[in-house]
Write a protein that holds these residues in place. Structure first.
Motif, PDB file in Angstrom:
ATOM      1  N   VAL A 835       0.832  -1.199   0.000  1.00  0.00           N
ATOM      2  CA  VAL A 835       0.000   0.000   0.000  1.00  0.00           C
ATOM      3  C   VAL A 835       0.868   1.251   0.000  1.00  0.00           C
ATOM      4  N   GLN A 836       1.927   1.241   0.827  1.00  0.00           N
ATOM      5  CA  GLN A 836       2.789   2.421   0.882  1.00  0.00           C
ATOM      6  C   GLN A 836       3.533   2.631  -0.433  1.00  0.00           C
ATOM      7  N   GLU A 837       4.015   1.545  -1.039  1.00  0.00           N
ATOM      8  CA  GLU A 837       4.692   1.673  -2.328  1.00  0.00           C
ATOM      9  C   GLU A 837       3.745   2.224  -3.394  1.00  0.00           C
ATOM     10  N   ALA A 838       2.500   1.729  -3.397  1.00  0.00           N
ATOM     11  CA  ALA A 838       1.535   2.213  -4.387  1.00  0.00           C
ATOM     12  C   ALA A 838       1.244   3.697  -4.185  1.00  0.00           C
ATOM     13  N   HIS A 839       1.157   4.115  -2.913  1.00  0.00           N
ATOM     14  CA  HIS A 839       0.892   5.524  -2.632  1.00  0.00           C
ATOM     15  C   HIS A 839       2.055   6.391  -3.107  1.00  0.00           C
ATOM     16  N   ILE A 840       3.279   5.974  -2.793  1.00  0.00           N
ATOM     17  CA  ILE A 840       4.453   6.726  -3.221  1.00  0.00           C
ATOM     18  C   ILE A 840       4.526   6.772  -4.746  1.00  0.00           C
ATOM     19  N   ALA A 841       4.246   5.638  -5.404  1.00  0.00           N
ATOM     20  CA  ALA A 841       4.271   5.603  -6.868  1.00  0.00           C
ATOM     21  C   ALA A 841       3.246   6.562  -7.446  1.00  0.00           C
ATOM     22  N   LEU A 843       1.974   9.322  -6.053  1.00  0.00           N
ATOM     23  CA  LEU A 843       2.392  10.704  -5.838  1.00  0.00           C
ATOM     24  C   LEU A 843       3.540  11.079  -6.772  1.00  0.00           C
ATOM     25  N   ALA A 844       4.493  10.152  -6.959  1.00  0.00           N
ATOM     26  CA  ALA A 844       5.594  10.420  -7.878  1.00  0.00           C
ATOM     27  C   ALA A 844       5.071  10.563  -9.307  1.00  0.00           C
ATOM     28  N   GLY A 845       4.079   9.738  -9.662  1.00  0.00           N
ATOM     29  CA  GLY A 845       3.484   9.834 -10.989  1.00  0.00           C
ATOM     30  C   GLY A 845       2.770  11.144 -11.232  1.00  0.00           C
ATOM     31  N   ARG A 846       2.325  11.783 -10.149  1.00  0.00           N
ATOM     32  CA  ARG A 846       1.687  13.101 -10.272  1.00  0.00           C
ATOM     33  C   ARG A 846       2.706  14.221 -10.370  1.00  0.00           C
ATOM     34  N   GLY A 847       3.988  13.879 -10.259  1.00  0.00           N
ATOM     35  CA  GLY A 847       5.024  14.891 -10.411  1.00  0.00           C
ATOM     36  C   GLY A 847       5.602  15.427  -9.128  1.00  0.00           C
ATOM     37  N   LEU A 848       5.203  14.872  -7.973  1.00  0.00           N
ATOM     38  CA  LEU A 848       5.752  15.349  -6.713  1.00  0.00           C
ATOM     39  C   LEU A 848       7.207  14.904  -6.578  1.00  0.00           C
ATOM     40  N   THR A 849       8.030  15.743  -5.981  1.00  0.00           N
ATOM     41  CA  THR A 849       9.422  15.391  -5.728  1.00  0.00           C
ATOM     42  C   THR A 849       9.509  14.463  -4.520  1.00  0.00           C
ATOM     43  N   ASN A 850      10.669  13.849  -4.345  1.00  0.00           N
ATOM     44  CA  ASN A 850      10.860  12.979  -3.178  1.00  0.00           C
ATOM     45  C   ASN A 850      10.653  13.741  -1.881  1.00  0.00           C
ATOM     46  N   ARG A 880      10.320   7.734 -13.726  1.00  0.00           N
ATOM     47  CA  ARG A 880       9.115   8.230 -13.049  1.00  0.00           C
ATOM     48  C   ARG A 880       7.999   8.505 -14.055  1.00  0.00           C
ATOM     49  N   ARG A 881       8.355   8.816 -15.311  1.00  0.00           N
ATOM     50  CA  ARG A 881       7.323   9.103 -16.320  1.00  0.00           C
ATOM     51  C   ARG A 881       6.429   7.906 -16.571  1.00  0.00           C
ATOM     52  N   GLN A 882       6.957   6.704 -16.304  1.00  0.00           N
ATOM     53  CA  GLN A 882       6.178   5.489 -16.542  1.00  0.00           C
ATOM     54  C   GLN A 882       5.275   5.115 -15.368  1.00  0.00           C
ATOM     55  N   LEU A 883       5.362   5.878 -14.271  1.00  0.00           N
ATOM     56  CA  LEU A 883       4.661   5.467 -13.056  1.00  0.00           C
ATOM     57  C   LEU A 883       3.152   5.598 -13.159  1.00  0.00           C
ATOM     58  N   ARG A 884       2.668   6.668 -13.775  1.00  0.00           N
ATOM     59  CA  ARG A 884       1.217   6.898 -13.745  1.00  0.00           C
ATOM     60  C   ARG A 884       0.430   5.753 -14.356  1.00  0.00           C
TER      61      ARG A 884
END
Length: 888
Positions: A835-841, A843-850, A880-884
């Protein structure tokens, strides 16, 4: 740590068992690491961020590497800049980022001694940071007394230190006693000290040669720490009076500042070198820093002094402390030196409380205000400060202390508004301390008292009274909802009309004249809450009310807009007390909108906040996601774990939510008898609400499928009242679908079409998919297989995309029966993620920085990057572009 993984350890044990020695040994053996140290001091426990500042001050040269909000939070917390009160969890993330930044140059080891005497804000922040060390080259080791290792330290790996084995204890004792030691005396000391090293070294110094040789001393049953303290106190009393006064001054001065100690001793008239005998006795080191041989020496010296002696040294320390550079510590010393009420000192403490509150040190603010109350000579001013102290204590969760302060607040003649506010504070404590059944009545009485005094505050209190009454309705014999509503309608209107006032008035009409009469008023009052405009922290109560009311009225547009806006406001203001509850509401909105990835990520955020704050909110969001997925293995334990707590707290509304999710779960699994039971339990709640309406819809479906037509018809009649009053496409689409389940022939066909058409104009995509499913099921039973397939295919695709797996399985089985077999759903690529990995993925897919992701999830940027590397590996992607698309 040096391998790039963070570690934390809590060393527990009684005083003198060797915790401090172990920390010193760790420091000596940490070649290649940067070592940072801090020690809690008992007399400094009420100064906000004092311990944290000691630890972090030498590291602030790298603060420019932190995101701006984190830099600003640290600057305000440490008193380097003015600004709005930083949320303590934002400060925690900032400290985590600071330690991570320092560790980029070389591994960092933080040693925290006497953690039981850290100010509470520092203790909570450091424990928060320690739980989140994962991908940082940072180690944090705490040493704490066994008796103090409470809730703030939960979840940390720990090591309990015990005493030395008997043979080693005897050897140490023999080495410490230069003369003859009777064997029986030795065995008694070993037994009584339980192998405590400090006790073995120090206790014999308090015994005479005769006692050591023959054991002719009296037995002493005091606790070991007290016994060691008494030994240190006896050694202190053997020193010359000037040396004793130097020791006492050093004990009252927590910073170990040699220059400050020197200034204070000069003010006391002590000669230079007065502390030399104390150094020679091995009790203290008076170098560039002042260090006691052991923290128990400081405690023993301070406790052995008379009140007058303590006041003298605190007075000298106050005079020696720079009022500009350190006004709060100066105020605290002045307060400790006072032996009678003094308005000037009380005012200084009130100023310190204000500064502490701005810096986020609410516990320190409470203590400053409590002491200011004690020192305030004027009864009316004392009552005002007692009320402020009570509010601060309530915000800390210290409800009993707050109630005691309210007794003082009641004693002064501070005016009618003051008295009414005291009553309001009692009501809020009753609600906050466990949703007390008496809270609605207390809030109602407080609102009535406030009416002629502060109309806006009265309206806010009526709003809270209504919420408390609705929450307990169904448990309390008379929750008072009707009485609160009548009082609202009779109350005078404030001069400044706010959007929330019209909403509250319309809800009062609903609770007195019925939902049908009030629905047009409510829908009209909700319109302003769709608009975006800046909102302050004080508007959150109205946003919450608007959101839940919109759901009650089938207004999906306002529900979504107001809930999302409330989340943004709570995040902006760092209000983690209200954020989890409104995030749970947003989870439900996103589930119904067919956004399972968004809903799951919000559940992960709620969990992160709960882990950080210790809030024990029922897992409504997680349960909603599990129910719609048809995941009984997850849903059932969540329900069982929550229901007893909700009953104990008197939250009938919460229990209703649990029953609704059960009804959804069992309908998805086609276990209709169980769905009937759950839906009936939820729909039995006496107050009109969204959950009641949704449960009635579930009940119609379950009862029709379960062969209980009369039950379905009664549920339909109740649902019709709610839906027709709401009049939205969501409401009327739900009613049309329920009617189709009860109808036959062309009437059923038309109603199914109407339901699909109406749901198609809403955000409620999962119910649109269910409408296709129910229509397809009906068509297949009518032997219209081609038409059935045309409904079941989109139903299956939409339900699968929405994560409603149990309903999707129903659609798959129906398709097979209609002549179009469908392979079982393949596992989603994103199912491999936690769940945490999916959430981080996401947010990263939305363009948020680390750094931005870390700030939202209370993680360091290094830990976010560590999780993302795992995500890339699991998903087979490289950027990261492939995350969304991959993580959705």
């Amino acid at each position: 740590m040096c391998a790039g993984r963070g570690r934390a350890l809590l060393i527990r044990g009684e005083a003198g068992v060797g915790k401090s020695a172990l920390l010193r040994q760790l420091a000596r053996r940490s070649a290649g690491c940067r070592v940072a140290r801090v020690a809690g001091v008992e007399s400094e426990m009420e100064l906000p961020f004092a311990g944290l500042h000691q630890l972090c001050a030498p590291m602030l040269d790298v603060r420019d590497r932190l995101p701006a909000p984190q830099r600003e939070a640290l600057a305000v917390a440490f008193g380097h800049a003015a600004g709005s009160t930083p949320d303590r969890f934002l400060v925690g993330v900032a400290v985590l980022s600071l330690l991570a930044a320092v560790s980029e140059d070389r591994p960092l080891l933080c040693l925290v001694d006497d953690a039981q005497w850290l100010d509470r804000t520092s203790a909570q922040t450091l424990a928060f940071v320690a739980r989140r060390l994962l991908a940082e080259r940072v180690g944090v080791v705490f040493a704490i007394r066994e008796s103090a290792a409470g809730a703030d330290w939960r979840g940390l790996p720990d090591l309990r230190l015990g005493g030395l084995p008997d043979d080693e204890a005897r050897a140490l004792l023999d080495a410490a006693v230069p003369g003859r030691l009777d064997e029986q005396v030795r065995d008694r000391i070993v037994a009584e000290t339980r192998g405590n090293p400090l006790a073995l070294l120090e206790l014999p110094r308090g015994l005479t040669a005769a006692e050591l040789a023959g054991g002719f001393g009296r037995p002493d049953a005091r606790p070991l720490a007290t016994t060691i303290e008494r030994t240190f106190a006896r050694r202190m009393r053997s020193l010359p009076a000037p040396a004793q006064q130097v020791l006492l001054t050093a004990a009252a001065e927590p910073l170990g500042d040699a220059l400050l100690l020197r200034r204070a001793t000069r003010l006391l008239g002590l000669p230079a070198g007065a502390g030399a005998p104390a150094e020679a006795a091995g009790l203290i080191e008076l170098g560039s820093r002042v260090r006691f041989r052991h923290p128990l020496v400081r405690t023993a010296v301070y406790r052995a002094a008379s009140p007058a002696e303590r006041r003298d040294v605190h007075r000298a320390l106050a005079l020696a402390t720079d009022p500009v550079a350190d006004p709060d510590r100066r105020a605290w010393h002045r307060a400790s030196a006072a032996d009678e009420p003094d308005e000037e000192i009380a005012a200084e403490l009130a100023g310190s409380a204000e500064r502490a509150q701005r810096r986020g040190g609410i516990a320190a603010a409470a203590e400053f205000l409590r002491r200011a109350t004690e020192l305030t000579p004027d009864p009316a001013a004392r009552a005002v400060r007692a009320l402020a102290a009570a509010e601060a204590e309530m915000r800390c969760g210290a409800f009993e202390t707050a109630l005691k302060l309210l007794l003082t607040a009641d004693e002064g003649a501070a005016g009618e508004l003051h008295g009414a506010t005291v009553a309001l504070m009692r009501a809020r404590i009753a609600f906050a301390s466990g949703h007390d059944m008496a809270a609605p009545r207390l809030l109602l009485d407080a609102a009535r008292r406030l009416e002629p005094l502060d109309a806006e505050l009265a309206r806010d209190t009526y709003r809270d009274a209504m919420g408390a009454a609705v929450l307990t309705a169904g448990f309390a014999e008379d929750s008072g909802v009707g009485e609160v509503a009548r009082a609202i309608r009779a109350a005078p209107r404030p001069a400044r009309q706010r959007p929330g006032d019209a909403l509250l008035d319309s809800l009062a009409v609903a609770r007195t004249d019925g939902y049908l009469a009030a629905a047009p008023l409510i829908l009209d009052a909700l319109r302003p809450f769709r608009d975006e405009h800046p909102a302050g922290a004080d508007e959150q109560g109205w946003l919450w009310l608007a959101a839940i009311t919109a759901a009650d009225c089938w207004d999906d547009e306002t529900w979504s807009a107001a809930t999302a806006r409330h989340v943004r406001v709570a995040r902006t203001h760092g209000d983690l007390s209200s954020l989890p509850l409104t995030l749970n509401s947003l989870v439900c909105a996103e589930v119904l909108a067919g956004e399972p990835a968004v809903a799951a990520s919000l559940v992960a955020e709620i969990q992160a906040i709960g882990d950080a704050t210790g809030q024990a909110l029922a897992p409504y969001g997680a349960l909603t996601v599990a129910a719609w997925r048809g995941d009984e293995a997850i849903a059932r334990p969540l329900i069982e774990a929550s229901i007893a707590d909700l009953v104990a707290r008197g939250e009938a509304a919460g229990i209703m939510v649990l029953h609704w999710t059960q009804a959804v779960l069992f309908n998805g699994l086609a276990r209709y008898q169980e769905a009937i039971t759950a839906a009936q339990a939820a729909a039995a709640h006496p107050i009109h609400s969204a959950i009641v309406s949704w449960s009635l819809s579930e009940l119609v479906e379950a009862a029709v499928r379960g062969g209980q037509r009369e039950t379905a018809e009664r549920a339909y009649d109740r649902l019709a009242t709610s839906a027709q009053a709401g009049g939205t496409d969501w409401a009327l689409g739900t009613l049309a679908r329920a009617g189709a389940l009860l109808a036959t022939g062309g009437r059923a066909d038309a109603l199914h079409h109407e339901a699909i058409e109406r749901f198609g104009r809403t955000r409620i995509r999962v119910e649109l998919a269910r409408s296709h499913l129910l229509y397809g099921e009906w068509l297949r039973r009518e032997n219209r297989r081609r038409a059935a397939r045309a409904q079941l295919r989109p139903a299956y695709d939409m339900l699968t995309a929405a994560g409603a797996d149990a309903f999707a399985d129903r659609a798959r089985h129906e398709l097979a029966a209609a002549g179009e077999p469908v392979a079982e759903r393949a596992a989603r690529v994103s199912d491999a993620l936690t769940v945490q990995e999916a959430h981080i993925a996401r947010l990263a897919g939305r363009g948020l920085t680390n750094a931005e992701i870390g700030a939202q999830l209370f993680l360091s940027p290094h830990t976010v990057e560590w999780h993302l590397r795992k995500v890339f590996t699991k998903l087979g992607i490289t950027s990261r572009r492939q995350l969304r698309p991959a993580a959705g």
